[in-house]
Design a protein around this motif. Structure first.
Motif, PDB file in Angstrom:
ATOM      1  N   ASP B 240       0.824  -1.236   0.018  1.00  0.00           N
ATOM      2  CA  ASP B 240       0.162   0.025  -0.045  1.00  0.00           C
ATOM      3  C   ASP B 240       0.832   1.283  -0.014  1.00  0.00           C
ATOM      4  O   ASP B 240       0.649   2.176  -0.554  1.00  0.00           O
ATOM      5  N   ARG B 241       2.052   1.214   0.760  1.00  0.00           N
ATOM      6  CA  ARG B 241       2.820   2.191   0.776  1.00  0.00           C
ATOM      7  C   ARG B 241       4.242   1.743   0.718  1.00  0.00           C
ATOM      8  O   ARG B 241       4.445   0.624   1.169  1.00  0.00           O
ATOM      9  N   ILE B 242       5.324   2.693   0.288  1.00  0.00           N
ATOM     10  CA  ILE B 242       6.473   2.237   0.092  1.00  0.00           C
ATOM     11  C   ILE B 242       7.353   3.547   0.922  1.00  0.00           C
ATOM     12  O   ILE B 242       7.156   4.409   0.894  1.00  0.00           O
ATOM     13  N   ALA B 243       8.413   2.740   1.692  1.00  0.00           N
ATOM     14  CA  ALA B 243       9.157   3.674   2.263  1.00  0.00           C
ATOM     15  C   ALA B 243      10.704   3.265   1.730  1.00  0.00           C
ATOM     16  O   ALA B 243      11.113   2.320   1.713  1.00  0.00           O
ATOM     17  N   VAL B 244      11.405   4.607   1.425  1.00  0.00           N
ATOM     18  CA  VAL B 244      12.542   4.110   0.934  1.00  0.00           C
ATOM     19  C   VAL B 244      13.680   4.590   2.119  1.00  0.00           C
ATOM     20  O   VAL B 244      13.621   5.899   2.591  1.00  0.00           O
ATOM     21  N   LEU B 245      14.574   3.898   2.379  1.00  0.00           N
ATOM     22  CA  LEU B 245      15.827   4.205   3.221  1.00  0.00           C
ATOM     23  C   LEU B 245      16.880   4.479   2.670  1.00  0.00           C
ATOM     24  O   LEU B 245      17.209   4.027   1.591  1.00  0.00           O
ATOM     25  N   LYS B 248      20.597   7.462   5.931  1.00  0.00           N
ATOM     26  CA  LYS B 248      20.454   7.282   7.216  1.00  0.00           C
ATOM     27  C   LYS B 248      19.161   7.790   7.664  1.00  0.00           C
ATOM     28  O   LYS B 248      18.933   8.021   8.800  1.00  0.00           O
ATOM     29  N   ARG B 249      18.236   7.803   6.887  1.00  0.00           N
ATOM     30  CA  ARG B 249      16.732   8.142   7.279  1.00  0.00           C
ATOM     31  C   ARG B 249      15.869   7.887   6.220  1.00  0.00           C
ATOM     32  O   ARG B 249      16.301   6.979   5.279  1.00  0.00           O
ATOM     33  N   VAL B 250      14.510   7.866   6.360  1.00  0.00           N
ATOM     34  CA  VAL B 250      13.455   7.593   5.386  1.00  0.00           C
ATOM     35  C   VAL B 250      13.450   8.894   4.265  1.00  0.00           C
ATOM     36  O   VAL B 250      13.373   9.911   4.774  1.00  0.00           O
ATOM     37  N   LEU B 251      14.069   8.406   3.293  1.00  0.00           N
ATOM     38  CA  LEU B 251      13.955   9.254   2.307  1.00  0.00           C
ATOM     39  C   LEU B 251      12.902   9.871   1.932  1.00  0.00           C
ATOM     40  O   LEU B 251      12.580  11.078   1.777  1.00  0.00           O
ATOM     41  N   VAL B 252      11.740   9.076   1.541  1.00  0.00           N
ATOM     42  CA  VAL B 252      10.387   9.141   1.028  1.00  0.00           C
ATOM     43  C   VAL B 252       9.527   7.866   1.346  1.00  0.00           C
ATOM     44  O   VAL B 252       9.909   6.907   1.573  1.00  0.00           O
ATOM     45  N   GLU B 253       8.475   8.559   1.650  1.00  0.00           N
ATOM     46  CA  GLU B 253       7.250   7.384   1.871  1.00  0.00           C
ATOM     47  C   GLU B 253       6.063   7.937   1.396  1.00  0.00           C
ATOM     48  O   GLU B 253       5.504   8.863   1.093  1.00  0.00           O
ATOM     49  N   GLY B 254       5.347   6.765   0.779  1.00  0.00           N
ATOM     50  CA  GLY B 254       4.164   7.127   0.075  1.00  0.00           C
ATOM     51  C   GLY B 254       3.891   6.070  -1.211  1.00  0.00           C
ATOM     52  O   GLY B 254       4.542   4.861  -0.914  1.00  0.00           O
ATOM     53  N   THR B 255       2.840   6.358  -1.909  1.00  0.00           N
ATOM     54  CA  THR B 255       2.267   5.279  -2.817  1.00  0.00           C
ATOM     55  C   THR B 255       3.727   5.153  -4.027  1.00  0.00           C
ATOM     56  O   THR B 255       4.577   5.916  -4.016  1.00  0.00           O
ATOM     57  N   ASP B 258       4.137   8.278  -5.551  1.00  0.00           N
ATOM     58  CA  ASP B 258       4.999   9.287  -4.955  1.00  0.00           C
ATOM     59  C   ASP B 258       6.423   9.008  -5.182  1.00  0.00           C
ATOM     60  O   ASP B 258       7.173   9.834  -5.542  1.00  0.00           O
ATOM     61  N   MET B 259       6.653   7.724  -5.383  1.00  0.00           N
ATOM     62  CA  MET B 259       7.971   7.045  -5.636  1.00  0.00           C
ATOM     63  C   MET B 259       8.570   7.775  -6.985  1.00  0.00           C
ATOM     64  O   MET B 259       9.408   7.953  -7.323  1.00  0.00           O
ATOM     65  N   LEU B 260       7.745   7.429  -7.936  1.00  0.00           N
ATOM     66  CA  LEU B 260       7.930   7.682  -9.357  1.00  0.00           C
ATOM     67  C   LEU B 260       8.072   9.289  -9.556  1.00  0.00           C
ATOM     68  O   LEU B 260       9.002   9.758 -10.357  1.00  0.00           O
ATOM     69  N   ALA B 261       7.441  10.131  -8.688  1.00  0.00           N
ATOM     70  CA  ALA B 261       7.515  11.675  -8.944  1.00  0.00           C
ATOM     71  C   ALA B 261       8.677  12.101  -8.094  1.00  0.00           C
ATOM     72  O   ALA B 261       9.043  13.286  -8.108  1.00  0.00           O
ATOM     73  N   PHE B 262       9.141  11.326  -7.006  1.00  0.00           N
ATOM     74  CA  PHE B 262      10.158  11.815  -6.260  1.00  0.00           C
ATOM     75  C   PHE B 262      11.408  11.895  -6.833  1.00  0.00           C
ATOM     76  O   PHE B 262      12.007  10.995  -7.602  1.00  0.00           O
ATOM     77  N   ASP B 263      12.182  13.054  -6.690  1.00  0.00           N
ATOM     78  CA  ASP B 263      13.342  13.514  -7.127  1.00  0.00           C
ATOM     79  C   ASP B 263      14.724  13.181  -6.518  1.00  0.00           C
ATOM     80  O   ASP B 263      15.170  13.894  -5.795  1.00  0.00           O
ATOM     81  N   ASP B 264      15.105  11.864  -6.825  1.00  0.00           N
ATOM     82  CA  ASP B 264      16.389  11.350  -6.069  1.00  0.00           C
ATOM     83  C   ASP B 264      16.784  10.356  -6.846  1.00  0.00           C
ATOM     84  O   ASP B 264      16.088   9.586  -7.633  1.00  0.00           O
ATOM     85  N   ALA B 299      -2.725   4.871   0.747  1.00  0.00           N
ATOM     86  CA  ALA B 299      -2.618   6.099   1.539  1.00  0.00           C
ATOM     87  C   ALA B 299      -2.828   7.406   0.780  1.00  0.00           C
ATOM     88  O   ALA B 299      -2.225   7.465  -0.187  1.00  0.00           O
ATOM     89  N   THR B 300      -3.519   8.418   1.326  1.00  0.00           N
ATOM     90  CA  THR B 300      -3.479   9.586   0.558  1.00  0.00           C
ATOM     91  C   THR B 300      -2.272  10.044   0.755  1.00  0.00           C
ATOM     92  O   THR B 300      -1.890  10.441   1.833  1.00  0.00           O
TER      93      THR B 300
END
Lengths: 454, 301
Positions: B240-245, B248-255, B258-264, B299-300
């Protein structure tokens, strides 16, 4: 009739099937038996002539010596030529002709020559790979390194028909970086001398803390859970008593019998000079009951069961089974170590009793044989020489020895890391440390007994 | 805290209404964080692995956890499970701060977590059935017959054949070990299950079945799943959700979106790499087709 038309053919590669059909009588020139020349590729060197009269092929074999000389595992198509390099000056650029097989062992002899050639360091060079027949990563790396020494790909041009060789060489990195070692500050001489000492002190301290932790956890009981069925799990303990105690009986009996016999024999021989041969019974009785019985039993159990405990707990640690227990809310010490500790503490005193009887039996037999002391005399003398305090002095030590062995084994088992090597190391450590501590504690007991006149 | 209190008074029992949608919670925005990690710092010596990490997992969701090798995914999981010490920060599981509760409560908390270790960590001296019964024996007061039935039920639940029950872990295949370990993790019907690379080493069919199984268990038992995985299929299909580590922290979490849109760069190459592309394309095609009828409640953002 015409004479057999002799048609000599250099055959192509043949399958083994026709080979098997050759009647051995039809190999005229051969000194080889059929079995000698099984690899089918060797057929290539055989000449086939057809004997029309009998409709048979005649296979002729080159002398067996010739076959042996090239009995290397190479496919026959490969003209097996070792790697070679020839420098050549052509129109202002250094030309290096690479030829032969640049694989594995074929390269060894050319490596030093490459170093020599690299010393000349020409300005511009060209590598001609046209005559290279085979190459592997070692060959490619050797060429690549040579290239690097001549100034890298700016100054060296690779030519050759086989594009894949050139691609392979160019795909390799120009230099291989050794793995970085994180060197801490080197420290002063003082630090360098005392760091290992400090480490030993710290690890000894950690051992002591771990021993206390395990003892404490064991006393606290098997289960973290509150309420029902806390404490002992009888099935596990009885299972362990069977493995550590009952199954050790034969070896302990045999070992103690021999030890008793040996002590009695030596004692008898020495005491004979004083005409006090009968006192060998005192010697064996007191020595065995006070010291040797419990000590050797403990050492045997340390080797037998201590190592098993360490290995069991260690391999469970390696396989994350200990973590699995922890996340289920169970105490690995309670579940794994506690039953073993209890079983050892019950088994070792009982084994000591068996060992004592066995050793006295061995002594009785030997004194009868060498000194003619009858069993009745032996028993009568033993009755006078040994009192309860001697038996007690030995038996009191047994549970302590058991605890030492069990706790040491558990501590070492829990130290096992991820590797098989660490398992072996900790098992060794466990046996060595527990035997050492057992002997140390035995010595302390001896001092203690002496000072209280026990 | 009510949850915790409830748990201490009696051993955890099977949920009476496993399918109850209210159990899945949080469709109305008020989601209950079943695991809340705040400002978590973990270091080994001078090597800081996790630095002020924050992470929430909500009831009834499947959280996929990804990160490059060596970024501390396992360290985080093991710290949350208290197998590793932490330098600072708080970890609240089921609303209780683990370090602050009494020992009885701690044990009660443990019974509500299930863990599937990467290599199964089945007890090698016990058969599959006995493995599943270990936690039952410990925490439930059941007759042997009941425990046998319950163990066989779990074995069936995870899709193992009944014959597997009396085999030892060394006699099982990799996929069967994972299933057996999942059965053990589910032995006490936990609320939160930790899965460490559940589909690694499985063939694609087995992996897909495993994913379906986990989704099914989430839907029926109201499980919350914390899944460390590198399997892109799992990430796309069941999480349902994904968190990227990273860093040393959670870079991004979301659907996934969100991952596809995240700029890293790492996230981009992970979710838009060669291997991911085909799945994304498939997904798009499916979504257009089915017009997003029964996508798992994301998750919204």
């Amino acid at each position: 009739m015409r004479s057999a038309s002799k048609r000599t053919v250099q055959t192509q590669t043949r399958s083994l099937a026709p080979w098997n059909r050759i009647p051995s009588a039809e190999i005229p020139n051969s000194k080889a038996s059929v079995a000698d020349a099984t690899p089918c590729w060797r057929l290539q060197r055989w000449t086939v002539s057809v004997d029309d009269r009998r409709g048979l092929s005649v296979y002729e074999c080159p002398p067996i010596r010739a076959l042996k000389e090239e009995s290397r595992f190479v496919t026959p198509q490969q003209t097996h030529q070792q790697a070679d390099i020839a420098p050549d000056d052509a129109d202002g650029v250094h030309l290096f002709r690479f030829s032969g097989s640049w694989k594995g062992n074929d390269i060894a002899h050319v490596a030093s020559r490459l170093d020599e050639l690299a010393g000349q360091a020409p300005d511009k060079s060209r590598f001609d790979l046209s005559e290279v027949t085979a190459i592997d990563t070692l060959g490619a790396w050797t060429i690549r390194r040579f290239m690097g020494k001549l100034g890298g790909s700016d100054k060296v041009e690779l030519v050759g028909q086989k594009q894949q060789y050139i691609e392979l060489i160019e795909a390799l990195p120009t230099e291989l970086k050794p793995p970085e070692k994180d060197k801490g500050p080197k420290g002063t001489l003082f630090q360098r001398i005392f760091t290992p000492v400090g480490r030993v002190v710290m690890s000894t301290w950690e051992d002591i803390v771990a021993v206390m932790f395990i003892l404490g956890s064991a006393v606290r009981g098997a289960h973290l859970k509150v309420g029902k069925r806390g404490g002992l799990s009888p099935a596990a303990i009885i299972n362990q008593i069977d493995r550590m105690g009952v199954q050790a009986v034969p070896i302990i009996t045999l070992m103690s019998f021999l030890i008793g016999a040996i002590i009695a024999q030596q004692g008898a021989f020495q005491l004979r000079y004083f005409g006090a041969e009968l006192f060998v019974v005192d010697l064996v009785g007191i020595l065995q009951l006070r010291e040797i019985g419990v000590l050797l039993t403990a050492i045997m159990i340390a080797g037998r069961s201590g190592s098993a405990i360490t290995a069991e707990i260690g391999s469970m640690k390696m396989r994350e089974e200990i973590d699995a227990l922890k996340v289920m809310g169970m105490s690995p010490i309670g579940i794994l170590v506690f039953p073993r500790l209890v079983a050892l503490t019950i088994s070792l005193p009982l084994l000591t009793i068996i060992a004592n009887f066995s050793a006295l039996a061995g002594a009785a037999l030997v004194t009868r044989t060498y000194s003619g002391i009858t069993f009745v005399t032996f028993l009568a003398r033993l009755h006078e020489a040994v009192d309860y305090s001697a038996i007690l002095a030995g038996m009191i030590k047994a549970p302590f020895m058991a605890l030492i062995i069990g706790v040491m084994a558990a501590v070492e088992g829990l130290k096992v890391g991820g590797s098989a090597e660490s398992l072996g190391k900790q098992v060794t450590q466990s046996v060595v440390k527990s035997i050492f501590v057992v002997i140390l504690v035995d010595g302390l007991f001896a001092i203690f007994y002496a000072s209280i006149n026990f | 805290m009510a949850e915790t209190h409830d748990a201490t008074t009696q051993p955890r029992q099977a949920p009476n209404n496993p399918g109850n949608p209210s159990d899945a919670g949080g469709k109305d925005g008020q989601r209950e964080a079943i695991l809340a990690v705040k400002d978590l710092t973990v270091a080994f010596g001078s090597n800081v692995v996790l630095d002020k990490l924050n992470l929430d997992i909500y009831r009834g969701e499947i959280l996929g956890f990804v990160g490059a090798s060596g970024t501390g995914k396992s360290v985080l999981m093991r710290t949350v499970l208290r197998l590793l010490p932490r330098q600072s920060g708080s970890i609240r599981i089921l609303g209780a701060e683990y370090d602050e509760v009494s020992e009885e409560e701690r044990v009660a908390l443990d019974t509500r977590l299930g863990v599937l270790f990467q290599h199964g960590a089945l007890f090698s001296a016990l058969t599959v059935k006995e493995n599943i019964q270990v936690p039952m024996r410990e925490y439930l007061d059941l007759s042997q017959e009941m425990m046998d039935d319950l163990a066989m039920l779990k074995i069936a639940l995870v899709g193992l054949k009944p014959e597997a029950a009396d085999r030892y872990p060394s006699e099982l295949s990799g996929g069967m070990i994972k299933r057996a370990a999942l059965a053990r993790a589910l032995a006490l019907d936990p609320d939160l299950v930790f899965l460490d690379e559940p589909t690694s080493g499985l063939d694609p069919i087995g992996a897909a079945e495993f994913d379906e199984l986990i989704a099914k268990l989430r839907d029926t038992l109201g499980l919350t799943v914390y899944m460390v995985t590198h399997d892109l299929d799992s990430l796309f299909s069941v999480c349902d959700r994904i968190a990227v580590l990273g860093k040393k922290r959670v870079l991004v979490e979301g659907t996934i979106e969100d991952m596809l849109a995240f700029d890293d760069p790492w996230v981009q190459s992970y979710f838009r790499g060669k291997r991911a592309r085909s799945i994304v394309r498939d997904d798009d095609a499916q979504d257009n087709h089915a017009s997003k009828t029964d996508a798992p409640v994301p998750a919204t953002p």
